[in-house]
Design a protein around this motif. Structure first.
Motif, PDB file in Angstrom:
ATOM      1  N   SER A   4       0.821  -1.209   0.000  1.00  0.00           N
ATOM      2  CA  SER A   4       0.000   0.000   0.000  1.00  0.00           C
ATOM      3  C   SER A   4       0.863   1.271   0.000  1.00  0.00           C
ATOM      4  N   LYS A   5       2.127   1.149   0.405  1.00  0.00           N
ATOM      5  CA  LYS A   5       3.022   2.299   0.441  1.00  0.00           C
ATOM      6  C   LYS A   5       3.893   2.414  -0.809  1.00  0.00           C
ATOM      7  N   LEU A   6       3.921   1.363  -1.619  1.00  0.00           N
ATOM      8  CA  LEU A   6       4.773   1.317  -2.805  1.00  0.00           C
ATOM      9  C   LEU A   6       4.102   2.082  -3.947  1.00  0.00           C
ATOM     10  N   GLY A   7       4.749   3.108  -4.428  1.00  0.00           N
ATOM     11  CA  GLY A   7       4.197   3.900  -5.528  1.00  0.00           C
ATOM     12  C   GLY A   7       4.437   3.234  -6.868  1.00  0.00           C
ATOM     13  N   PRO A   8       3.681   3.634  -7.899  1.00  0.00           N
ATOM     14  CA  PRO A   8       3.822   2.994  -9.206  1.00  0.00           C
ATOM     15  C   PRO A   8       5.198   3.198  -9.847  1.00  0.00           C
ATOM     16  N   ARG A   9       5.793   4.363  -9.685  1.00  0.00           N
ATOM     17  CA  ARG A   9       7.116   4.595 -10.294  1.00  0.00           C
ATOM     18  C   ARG A   9       8.187   3.755  -9.616  1.00  0.00           C
ATOM     19  N   TYR A  10       8.114   3.653  -8.296  1.00  0.00           N
ATOM     20  CA  TYR A  10       9.097   2.850  -7.562  1.00  0.00           C
ATOM     21  C   TYR A  10       8.902   1.369  -7.879  1.00  0.00           C
ATOM     22  N   ALA A  11       7.665   0.933  -7.965  1.00  0.00           N
ATOM     23  CA  ALA A  11       7.384  -0.466  -8.319  1.00  0.00           C
ATOM     24  C   ALA A  11       7.890  -0.768  -9.726  1.00  0.00           C
ATOM     25  N   TRP A  12       7.693   0.163 -10.658  1.00  0.00           N
ATOM     26  CA  TRP A  12       8.173  -0.018 -12.034  1.00  0.00           C
ATOM     27  C   TRP A  12       9.697  -0.114 -12.061  1.00  0.00           C
ATOM     28  N   THR A  13      10.361   0.730 -11.283  1.00  0.00           N
ATOM     29  CA  THR A  13      11.823   0.698 -11.211  1.00  0.00           C
ATOM     30  C   THR A  13      12.313  -0.628 -10.636  1.00  0.00           C
ATOM     31  N   LEU A  14      11.693  -1.073  -9.546  1.00  0.00           N
ATOM     32  CA  LEU A  14      12.102  -2.332  -8.929  1.00  0.00           C
ATOM     33  C   LEU A  14      11.839  -3.523  -9.846  1.00  0.00           C
ATOM     34  N   ALA A  15      10.711  -3.516 -10.525  1.00  0.00           N
ATOM     35  CA  ALA A  15      10.405  -4.607 -11.458  1.00  0.00           C
ATOM     36  C   ALA A  15      11.385  -4.597 -12.623  1.00  0.00           C
ATOM     37  N   GLY A  16      11.759  -3.417 -13.084  1.00  0.00           N
ATOM     38  CA  GLY A  16      12.735  -3.325 -14.161  1.00  0.00           C
ATOM     39  C   GLY A  16      14.100  -3.838 -13.751  1.00  0.00           C
ATOM     40  N   LEU A  17      14.471  -3.614 -12.509  1.00  0.00           N
ATOM     41  CA  LEU A  17      15.748  -4.110 -12.014  1.00  0.00           C
ATOM     42  C   LEU A  17      15.721  -5.613 -11.747  1.00  0.00           C
ATOM     43  N   ALA A  18      14.586  -6.120 -11.315  1.00  0.00           N
ATOM     44  CA  ALA A  18      14.487  -7.537 -10.938  1.00  0.00           C
ATOM     45  C   ALA A  18      14.308  -8.455 -12.140  1.00  0.00           C
ATOM     46  N   ASN A  19      13.622  -7.989 -13.183  1.00  0.00           N
ATOM     47  CA  ASN A  19      13.333  -8.842 -14.335  1.00  0.00           C
ATOM     48  C   ASN A  19      14.470  -8.785 -15.348  1.00  0.00           C
ATOM     49  N   GLN A  20      15.108  -9.906 -15.535  1.00  0.00           N
ATOM     50  CA  GLN A  20      16.189 -10.059 -16.502  1.00  0.00           C
ATOM     51  C   GLN A  20      15.581 -10.349 -17.874  1.00  0.00           C
ATOM     52  N   PRO A  21      16.374 -10.366 -18.952  1.00  0.00           N
ATOM     53  CA  PRO A  21      15.823 -10.671 -20.281  1.00  0.00           C
ATOM     54  C   PRO A  21      15.084 -12.007 -20.355  1.00  0.00           C
ATOM     55  N   ALA A  22      15.560 -13.013 -19.639  1.00  0.00           N
ATOM     56  CA  ALA A  22      14.848 -14.302 -19.638  1.00  0.00           C
ATOM     57  C   ALA A  22      13.474 -14.171 -18.991  1.00  0.00           C
ATOM     58  N   ASP A  23      13.377 -13.367 -17.946  1.00  0.00           N
ATOM     59  CA  ASP A  23      12.083 -13.135 -17.300  1.00  0.00           C
ATOM     60  C   ASP A  23      11.126 -12.420 -18.253  1.00  0.00           C
ATOM     61  N   LEU A  24      11.646 -11.432 -18.964  1.00  0.00           N
ATOM     62  CA  LEU A  24      10.818 -10.702 -19.922  1.00  0.00           C
ATOM     63  C   LEU A  24      10.349 -11.620 -21.054  1.00  0.00           C
ATOM     64  N   ALA A  25      11.189 -12.577 -21.434  1.00  0.00           N
ATOM     65  CA  ALA A  25      10.791 -13.547 -22.462  1.00  0.00           C
ATOM     66  C   ALA A  25       9.651 -14.425 -21.961  1.00  0.00           C
ATOM     67  N   TRP A  26       9.711 -14.846 -20.698  1.00  0.00           N
ATOM     68  CA  TRP A  26       8.611 -15.628 -20.123  1.00  0.00           C
ATOM     69  C   TRP A  26       7.309 -14.826 -20.113  1.00  0.00           C
ATOM     70  N   LEU A  27       7.403 -13.549 -19.748  1.00  0.00           N
ATOM     71  CA  LEU A  27       6.205 -12.705 -19.693  1.00  0.00           C
ATOM     72  C   LEU A  27       5.614 -12.503 -21.087  1.00  0.00           C
ATOM     73  N   ALA A  28       6.467 -12.276 -22.067  1.00  0.00           N
ATOM     74  CA  ALA A  28       5.990 -12.105 -23.448  1.00  0.00           C
ATOM     75  C   ALA A  28       5.385 -13.405 -23.976  1.00  0.00           C
ATOM     76  N   ALA A  29       6.008 -14.531 -23.654  1.00  0.00           N
ATOM     77  CA  ALA A  29       5.479 -15.828 -24.086  1.00  0.00           C
ATOM     78  C   ALA A  29       4.109 -16.093 -23.474  1.00  0.00           C
ATOM     79  N   ALA A  30       3.932 -15.668 -22.237  1.00  0.00           N
ATOM     80  CA  ALA A  30       2.638 -15.853 -21.575  1.00  0.00           C
ATOM     81  C   ALA A  30       1.547 -15.041 -22.257  1.00  0.00           C
TER      82      ALA A  30
END
Length: 142
Positions: free
Chosen positions: A107-133
């Protein structure tokens, strides 16, 4: 005699529940994904493929007619699961550092901070899984 090509004057009741069912299923699947990611201390992006399968099955169980609308609903439900899971995983990781429970941190996590953290955590292989889904949801829901 009734005309078999005539359309009903109102939508069947089960067609109205399909969006609610798939939204609830997406939230539930995202919660399971978050728990698995917390337990394994990884993103577990391969779970997005199962989120797509879950969305397609829920739409078929709700007897939503095949077509572009069902495909759009499946892709939207898969996207919702992906966004909620990434938000929850980021919130759990930040909350752990701050001594907060995941739902308190979310509830305290803002959208920009969440986007930044998700961008740092998701590697290219993770992004490939998301696109495949998302691709799987579009194809399987036709």
């Amino acid at each position: 005699m009734t005309d078999p090509t005539a359309r009903p004057a109102h939508r069947p009741l089960h067609a109205l529940f399909a969006p609610a069912l798939v939204a609830l299923g997406s939230c539930g699947f995202a919660a399971a994904w978050i728990l698995l990611a917390i337990a394994r201390d990884r993103q577990c992006s391969w779970m997005a493929v199962f989120a797509a399968v879950d969305a397609v099955l829920l739409l078929r169980l709700a007897r939503m007619p095949a077509g572009a609308l069902r495909m759009l609903a499946a892709v939207a439900a898969t996207s919702l699961s992906i966004v909620l899971a990434n938000w929850g995983i980021a919130a759990a990781q930040v909350g752990k550092l701050m001594g907060l429970l995941p739902w308190e941190s979310a509830s305290k996590l803002g959208p920009r901070y969440a986007w930044t953290l998700a961008g740092l955590a998701n590697q290219p292989a993770d992004l490939a899984w998301l696109a495949a889904a998302l691709l799987l949801a579009a194809i399987a829901s036709r």
